[in-house]
Structures are given as structure tokens and as C-alpha cells.
Design an enzyme around this catalytic site. Structure first.
Site, short mmCIF file in Angstrom:
data_model
loop_
_atom_site.label_atom_id
_atom_site.label_comp_id
_atom_site.label_asym_id
_atom_site.label_seq_id
_atom_site.Cartn_x
_atom_site.Cartn_y
_atom_site.Cartn_z
N VAL A 196 42.72 -20.80 3.73
CA VAL A 196 42.13 -21.13 5.02
C VAL A 196 42.00 -22.65 5.21
N ILE A 197 41.53 -23.36 4.19
CA ILE A 197 41.35 -24.81 4.34
C ILE A 197 42.70 -25.49 4.47
N GLY A 198 43.65 -25.10 3.63
CA GLY A 198 44.98 -25.72 3.66
C GLY A 198 45.62 -25.59 5.03
N GLU A 243 52.03 -23.34 -2.13
CA GLU A 243 51.20 -22.16 -2.40
C GLU A 243 51.75 -21.39 -3.60
N GLY A 276 40.56 -22.77 -3.40
CA GLY A 276 39.40 -21.90 -3.54
C GLY A 276 38.16 -22.67 -3.94
N ARG A 277 37.04 -21.96 -4.04
CA ARG A 277 35.77 -22.61 -4.30
C ARG A 277 35.02 -21.89 -5.43
N ALA A 306 30.25 -18.32 6.41
CA ALA A 306 28.92 -18.73 6.85
C ALA A 306 28.13 -17.55 7.43
N HIS A 307 28.80 -16.73 8.25
CA HIS A 307 28.07 -15.63 8.90
C HIS A 307 27.67 -14.56 7.90
N HIS A 317 39.86 -8.64 34.55
CA HIS A 317 41.22 -9.13 34.81
C HIS A 317 41.15 -10.41 35.62
P1 FAD Z 1 26.30 -23.90 1.47
O1 FAD Z 1 26.62 -24.04 2.90
O2 FAD Z 1 27.26 -24.41 0.47
O3 FAD Z 1 24.90 -24.55 1.25
C1 FAD Z 1 24.31 -24.69 0.01
C2 FAD Z 1 23.37 -25.88 0.04
O4 FAD Z 1 22.58 -25.84 -1.15
C3 FAD Z 1 24.06 -27.23 0.06
O5 FAD Z 1 23.45 -28.08 1.00
C4 FAD Z 1 23.85 -27.75 -1.36
O6 FAD Z 1 23.77 -29.18 -1.40
C5 FAD Z 1 22.50 -27.16 -1.68
N1 FAD Z 1 22.21 -27.01 -3.12
C6 FAD Z 1 23.04 -26.61 -4.11
N2 FAD Z 1 22.35 -26.54 -5.29
C7 FAD Z 1 21.08 -26.92 -5.00
C8 FAD Z 1 19.91 -27.03 -5.78
N3 FAD Z 1 19.89 -26.74 -7.08
N4 FAD Z 1 18.77 -27.46 -5.17
C9 FAD Z 1 18.76 -27.75 -3.84
N5 FAD Z 1 19.85 -27.64 -3.05
C10 FAD Z 1 20.99 -27.22 -3.63
N6 FAD Z 1 32.99 -20.30 6.94
C11 FAD Z 1 33.03 -19.66 8.13
O7 FAD Z 1 32.40 -18.59 8.26
N7 FAD Z 1 33.73 -20.17 9.19
C12 FAD Z 1 34.41 -21.32 9.09
O8 FAD Z 1 35.04 -21.75 10.07
C13 FAD Z 1 34.40 -22.02 7.86
N8 FAD Z 1 35.06 -23.18 7.73
C14 FAD Z 1 35.00 -23.85 6.54
C15 FAD Z 1 35.71 -25.03 6.42
C16 FAD Z 1 35.68 -25.72 5.24
C17 FAD Z 1 36.45 -27.03 5.13
C18 FAD Z 1 34.91 -25.24 4.15
C19 FAD Z 1 34.83 -26.00 2.85
C20 FAD Z 1 34.20 -24.05 4.25
C21 FAD Z 1 34.25 -23.34 5.45
N9 FAD Z 1 33.59 -22.13 5.60
C22 FAD Z 1 33.65 -21.46 6.79
C23 FAD Z 1 32.80 -21.55 4.51
C24 FAD Z 1 31.31 -21.85 4.71
O9 FAD Z 1 31.13 -23.25 4.77
C25 FAD Z 1 30.49 -21.24 3.59
O10 FAD Z 1 30.79 -19.87 3.46
C26 FAD Z 1 29.02 -21.42 3.85
O11 FAD Z 1 28.67 -22.77 3.99
C27 FAD Z 1 28.19 -20.79 2.73
O12 FAD Z 1 26.84 -20.96 3.01
P2 FAD Z 1 25.74 -21.04 1.87
O13 FAD Z 1 24.44 -21.18 2.58
O14 FAD Z 1 25.91 -19.93 0.93
O15 FAD Z 1 26.06 -22.35 1.04
P1 NAI Z 2 41.33 -19.80 -0.18
O1 NAI Z 2 40.87 -18.83 -1.19
O2 NAI Z 2 41.32 -19.44 1.24
O3 NAI Z 2 42.85 -20.21 -0.50
C1 NAI Z 2 43.21 -20.78 -1.71
C2 NAI Z 2 44.72 -20.66 -1.83
O4 NAI Z 2 45.15 -21.45 -2.92
C3 NAI Z 2 45.19 -19.23 -2.11
O5 NAI Z 2 46.20 -18.89 -1.20
C4 NAI Z 2 45.66 -19.28 -3.55
O6 NAI Z 2 46.70 -18.39 -3.80
C5 NAI Z 2 46.10 -20.73 -3.66
N1 NAI Z 2 46.10 -21.25 -5.03
C6 NAI Z 2 45.16 -21.05 -6.00
N2 NAI Z 2 45.50 -21.73 -7.10
C7 NAI Z 2 46.65 -22.38 -6.82
C8 NAI Z 2 47.47 -23.27 -7.56
N3 NAI Z 2 47.19 -23.62 -8.82
N4 NAI Z 2 48.58 -23.75 -6.97
C9 NAI Z 2 48.89 -23.42 -5.70
N5 NAI Z 2 48.14 -22.58 -4.95
C10 NAI Z 2 47.04 -22.09 -5.50
O7 NAI Z 2 40.52 -21.13 -0.49
P2 NAI Z 2 40.29 -22.46 0.34
O8 NAI Z 2 41.34 -22.65 1.37
O9 NAI Z 2 40.07 -23.51 -0.69
O10 NAI Z 2 38.93 -22.17 1.08
C11 NAI Z 2 37.78 -21.76 0.34
C12 NAI Z 2 36.99 -20.78 1.12
O11 NAI Z 2 36.31 -21.43 2.19
C13 NAI Z 2 37.81 -19.70 1.80
O12 NAI Z 2 38.08 -18.62 0.94
C14 NAI Z 2 36.93 -19.27 2.91
O13 NAI Z 2 36.05 -18.28 2.44
C15 NAI Z 2 36.16 -20.52 3.24
N6 NAI Z 2 36.71 -21.09 4.48
C16 NAI Z 2 36.63 -20.35 5.63
C17 NAI Z 2 37.15 -20.82 6.80
C18 NAI Z 2 37.09 -19.96 7.99
O14 NAI Z 2 36.35 -18.98 7.98
N7 NAI Z 2 37.81 -20.28 9.07
C19 NAI Z 2 37.80 -22.13 6.88
C20 NAI Z 2 37.87 -22.79 5.60
C21 NAI Z 2 37.32 -22.29 4.46
#
Ligand code: FAD
Ligand code: NAI
Length: 477
Positions: free
Chosen positions: A195-197, A215, A283-284, A332-333, A456
Site C-alpha cells: 500500500v505505501i509503495g 516487489e 511492511g511494519r 486506522a479505522h 442519477h
Molecule cells: P499509531 O497510529 O502508530 O499510534 C501509536 C502511538 O503510540 C504513536 O504516536 C507512538 O509514538 C506512540 N507510542 C508508542 N510507544 C509508546 C509508549 N511506550 N509510550 C507512549 N507512546 C507510545 N491506515 C488507514 O486506515 N488508511 C490509510 O489511508 C492509511 N495510510 C497510511 C499511510 C502510511 C504512509 C502509513 C505508514 C500508514 C497508513 N495507515 C493507514 C495505517 C495507519 O496509520 C495505522 O493502522 C494506524 O495509525 C494504527 O493506529 P494505532 O493507534 O494502532 O497506532
Molecule cells: P504492505 O504489507 O502493504 O506491503 C509490503 C510489500 O512488500 C508486500 O507486497 C511484500 O510482499 C513486499 N516485500 C516484503 N519484503 C520484501 C522484500 N524483501 N523485497 C521486496 N518486497 C518485499 O506494507 P507497507 O506498504 O509497508 O504498509 C504497511 C501497512 O500500512 C499496510 O499493510 C497497511 O496496513 C498500512 N497502510 C494502509 C494504507 C491504506 O489503508 N490506504 C496506506 C499505507 C499503509
């Protein structure tokens, strides 16, 4: 002297801040501890999602789509614009304004709901009678000690690094760096077509970079319905111009002074590529370090996530965990819904989060969205299904928008007609997917969607038409 609370939430992302607000609404004294600092070194609530994830990425996607539209689409409307230029600095400052506005909004909501807003890194220290003891540090110094009956761990996730390759956010970027590039790189490499890529690759491609995505998996978007994934691959490579290479085996990656070299294997051939910037989006991983999990015996699962049951309860009494730090999709949701459910469960209610109807959206152009089972999953499970598809090509609203491209596919049980999945690629399908979520939550049949009046001209008519097609009575197909 420790501060006393009914509920302490660790983490102020969409999981944690929502959980804290809901707990306060239910009458508990609640605190939310969050460690995030923005680039100016100031605390900024909202977690990954608001600061370096969902919101900033969508802001940049929109800026890049506007830049693309002014160059490629406006002329068709009779609007001529010459010499369009991209001011990346202005684009970034717009993004920062959106983040700051939303982060301040969470602070306001905390005040309104009387949630104690505590900045710092929280760690379990032990148990004092019925209460958990949490120590908060900032810059290595203890700034607070809290005691709470219930603790909700919502610490989120961090980018997974490629083994042996350090992320400096100058040449080798994670999501934070990819969202903060101050100039358009000429050659941008991306490892991981997830998704991020795809989202970040699209942003920088539209702004002028040559983007190569490497990929590992042989299948594009393996989690998505493969009919939609195939259409997405074609559009993103042909129209957006992303160079996506599947089935790649990454070898040595070396960061030099001004560029990064990536050696990889593709179809048995060794390739070496040079990039001006490299995004690693593979991934994360869950944030559990420094949380004091081992101090109190908080169990992690085999992949390092906090282990929880169906109700987000951990192995410890009154310790809960939600969001990215636990199993399930990193969305997030999903995090927010788990936060609400945990607060309500603490209050003795019986909430339920249905993991079968969590929508997914990928904000490329066109967007990709789905809810429920894919055709591949239904086949693997031996479920008999019927399907209906319809395209945006002839939809009047999509034509007017200049985005008449994409498909909607509805999957329904062959016998009961209950909707099992809705899969889409097309304009604003991030909004349209809600129709599938609502229908599935109410256990609707595809006939229900076929008989509901859709406005519509609207994009939602394509869902209507797909539902009619599932019953072999499409009117426009
Ligand atoms: P986080 O949002 O990661 O929040 C955790 C917080 O806890 C952070 O502020 C961190 O600093 C803090 N923390 C960690 N450890 C401690 C500690 N010990 N004490 C105090 N604070 C601490 N999801 C979607 O649904 N739609 C999207 O469009 C989407 N786009 C994304 C785009 C990108 C580039 C990325 C990276 C992610 C995206 N995601 C998206 C995924 C989404 O951001 C996460 O699923 C979501 O933020 C998870 O929420 P969370 O509350 O579990 O954790
Ligand atoms: P991702 O899990 O979506 O994709 C990671 C990709 O990297 C996979 O296709 C995997 O096969 C590939 N990969 C793994 N290891 C590899 C390697 N060594 N070499 C080449 N390819 C490799 O993870 P991404 O994009 O880092 O995002 C993390 C998470 O953040 C997502 O899973 C999603 O949950 C969340 N996110 C959600 C968004 C949204 O809802 N629109 C937007 C961005 C992130």
C-alpha cells in the site's frame, strides 16, 4: 506522588486517542500518554496515522493529482494553463498545516472530554494492589508516574527495515522520509509494492520522478481480488507509469554519498539499479520495545505482537491492547473500532467488531477498495457464489469527472444471495465501499442493492448495475 486513573491509554494514535475519549464519555477518569514529537520537537497527537501516515499521504496524493490534472486533463475542458510548476515546499507546508490542525483538534477533544493529555514514553513498572503502575519518561527523565485499574496498550507500529540497510531518511527512506522529500528525485526506487509503495510511488511519479517498484511476491496485491488487482496493475503501470517488477529477489543494497545501488535478481537474471532515493516499504512491525512488557509478563505472540483474545484482552488482568500492535489489519479505522470496543467492554457493555467487514482502500488513481471475501477466498473455501460486474466506462458522472475507468464486482452467495464481497477499482471508490460495508453489516442480499434507488447521475449507479448483473438483469451492460 502518582496520578490515579481508572483507565490509562498508552499511545495517542487513532486507536489510543479514540479509546481514551470513549472511556471518558463512559464516566471513567482517563489519561492518554503519547510519545510522538513532530519535526519541530513538539508533541503531536494522532500517532502514525495523523503525523506520518494516512493523512499526510492523502494530502500529497491530492496535490500530485492536481498537478497532473492541470497538465493533462484541463485542456479537455477548454482550460489552458501553461508553465504549471510544482512548488514542493508549498505542498509540504500545506500537508503540515493539515496535520497541525487535526492534532490540535485531538487536544481540544481531550480537554472537552476531560482526558488527561500526558506527553512521554510510558512503560509498565509493576502492580500496586489492584492498580498497574506506569512510568512516563521524556528524554530519558521520569516526568510522571501513573496508577490505573485498566491499561490499554495502543503503541502502534514502525516500518520494517531491510536487514543490513539503515534508514537515514536522506537517501534510504521509510514512510516518514517518503512524505517529507523536499525535491522531486529523478530516479526513485521503492522496495515493496504494497500500500505505501503504490501510494507514495504514485505521488512522486506524478510530480515527475521515474519510479521503479521492486516487489518480492510474484502476485500483485495478493490480498485483493485478483480480477481487480490485474486491472490495477495494468492501470498503474500503463497510465500512471509506475515500473512495477514482480518476483524480485533483492540482493545487496548500498547507500553511497548521493545515490543508492540495488542489486536484485529477476527471472534468473542479475540486475543492478541506481536510484537517487530509495523508499523501503516492506511492511511494519509492532511497537513493544521499551513498554516494560517483560517487567510485568505481558505476553507477545510468535510474531512479536501483543497477544490478545477476540476482545483485545491480554494475558494480564485489566490490560488490553488494540490497533497495529495486535493481530489483524494495520488500518486506522480497525484501531479506532477496537478502541471503542475495549472502552465499552471495560464499562461492562458487550461490543462487537466484525473483522469480516473491515473496508480496505488503496488511494492510488484510480482508487482500489474492497470489503469482504475475494473470489479467490470463496473458491478456496468451497463457497458457491455468483457474481455481477459493471464498469465506470459508460457512467455519466464518471465521464463528467473525466474518470470513466474501473470496475465494480459484487460477490453473493449462490443460494441465499447474501453479499459476501464488494471489490472495486475506480473514481472515489474509497467512498463507495461504504455501501458494501453497510449492506454486509445488515446482511443484505445483492437483490437488496439491485432494488435500492441510486441517485442519477452518480458513481454509485455502477454498484447498482453490478448488483443487477449478479441477477443477470443488468440494464446497461
Ligand atoms: P499509531 O497510529 O502508530 O499510534 C501509536 C502511538 O503510540 C504513536 O504516536 C507512538 O509514538 C506512540 N507510542 C508508542 N510507544 C509508546 C509508549 N511506550 N509510550 C507512549 N507512546 C507510545 N491506515 C488507514 O486506515 N488508511 C490509510 O489511508 C492509511 N495510510 C497510511 C499511510 C502510511 C504512509 C502509513 C505508514 C500508514 C497508513 N495507515 C493507514 C495505517 C495507519 O496509520 C495505522 O493502522 C494506524 O495509525 C494504527 O493506529 P494505532 O493507534 O494502532 O497506532
Ligand atoms: P504492505 O504489507 O502493504 O506491503 C509490503 C510489500 O512488500 C508486500 O507486497 C511484500 O510482499 C513486499 N516485500 C516484503 N519484503 C520484501 C522484500 N524483501 N523485497 C521486496 N518486497 C518485499 O506494507 P507497507 O506498504 O509497508 O504498509 C504497511 C501497512 O500500512 C499496510 O499493510 C497497511 O496496513 C498500512 N497502510 C494502509 C494504507 C491504506 O489503508 N490506504 C496506506 C499505507 C499503509
Amino acid at each position: 506522588m502518582s496520578q490515579q486513573f481508572d483507565v490509562v491509554v498508552i499511545g495517542g494514535g487513532p486507536g489510543g486517542y479514540v479509546a481514551a475519549i470513549r472511556a471518558a464519555q463512559l464516566g471513567f477518569s482517563a489519561a492518554c500518554v503519547d510519545a510522538f514529537k513532530n519535526p519541530e520537537g513538539k508533541p503531536s497527537l494522532g500517532g502514525t496515522c495523523l503525523n506520518v501516515g494516512c493523512i499526510p499521504s492523502k494530502a500529497l496524493l491530492q496535490s500530485s493529482e492536481n498537478f497532473h490534472a492541470v497538465q493533462h486533463d484541463f485542456a479537455k475542458h477548454g482550460i489552458s494553463v501553461s508553465g504549471a510548476k510544482m512548488d514542493v515546499g508549498q505542498m509540504l507546508s500545506r500537508k503540515t498545516d493539515i496535520i497541525n490542525k487535526n492534532a490540535a483538534g485531538i487536544g481540544f477533544l481531550f480537554k472537552k472530554n476531560k482526558v488527561a493529555n500526558i506527553h512521554g514514553l510510558a512503560a509498565f513498572k509493576g502492580r500496586q494492589g489492584e492498580k498497574w503502575v506506569i512510568e512516563v519518561t521524556d528524554g530519558g527523565k521520569v516526568v510522571d508516574t501513573l496508577e490505573a485499574v485498566h491499561v490499554i496498550v495502543a503503541t502502534g507500529s514502525s516500518p520494517r527495515a531491510l536487514p543490513g540497510l539503515a534508514t537515514d531518511n536522506q537517501l534510504v527512506l521509510d514512510n516518514e522520509g517518503a512524505l517529507a522529500l523536499t525535491a522531486v528525485p529523478k530516479r526513485l526506487g521503492v522496495i515493496g509494492a504494497g500500500v505505501i509503495g503504490l501510494e507514495m510511488g504514485s505521488v512522486w511519479k506524478r510530480l515527475g520522478a521515474e519510479v521503479t517498484i521492486l516487489e518480492a511476491a510474484p502476485t500483485f496485491l495478493a490480498a485483493a481480488d485478483q480480477q481487480i488487482a490485474k486491472e490495477a496493475f495494468k492501470t498503474l503501470t500503463k497510465d500512471t507509469g509506475l515500473d512495477i517488477k514482480l518476483g524480485v529477489k533483492i540482493g545487496e543494497v548500498k547507500a553511497g554519498k548521493k545515490s543508492v545501488s540495488v542489486s536484485y535478481e529477476l527471472n534468473g537474471e542479475a540486475v543492478k539499479a541506481e536510484f537517487d532515493k530509495l523508499i523501503v516499504s516492506i511492511g511494519r512491525v509492532p511497537n513493544t520495545q521499551g513498554l516494560g512488557a517483560e517487567t510485568v509478563g505481558l505476553a507477545l505472540d510468535e510474531r512479536g505482537f501483543v497477544a490478545v483474545d477476540d476482545h483485545c484482552h491480554t494475558n494480564l488482568p485489566n490490560v488490553w491492547a488494540i490497533g497495529d500492535v495486535v493481530r489483524g489489519p494495520m488500518l486506522a479505522h480497525k484501531a479506532s473500532e477496537e478502541g471503542v470496543a475495549v472502552a465499552e467492554r471495560i464499562a461492562g457493555q458487550k461490543p462487537h467488531v466484525d473483522f469480516g467487514v473491515i473496508p480496505w482502500v488503496i488511494y492510488t488513481s484510480p482508487e482500489i477498495a474492497w470489503v469482504g471475501k475475494t473470489e479467490e477466498q470463496l473458491k478456496a473455501e468451497g463457497v458457491e457464489y455468483k457474481k455481477g460486474t459493471s464498469g465506470f466506462g459508460a457512467n455519466g458522472r464518471a465521464l463528467g469527472l473525466g474518470q470513466a475507468q474501473g470496475t465494480v464486482k459484487i460477490l453473493a452467495d449462490a443460494k441465499t444471495d447474501r453479499i459476501l464481497g464488494l471489490h472495486m477499482i475506480g473514481p472515489m471508490v474509497s467512498e463507495l465501499v461504504s455501501e458494501g460495508v453497510v449492506s454486509m453489516e445488515f446482511k443484505a442480499a445483492s437483490e437488496d442493492l439491485a432494488r435500492i434507488v441510486h441517485a442519477h447521475p452518480s458513481l454509485s449507479e455502477v454498484i447498482h448495475e453490478a448488483a443487477l448483473a449478479a441477477d443477470k438483469r443488468a440494464l446497461h451492460g
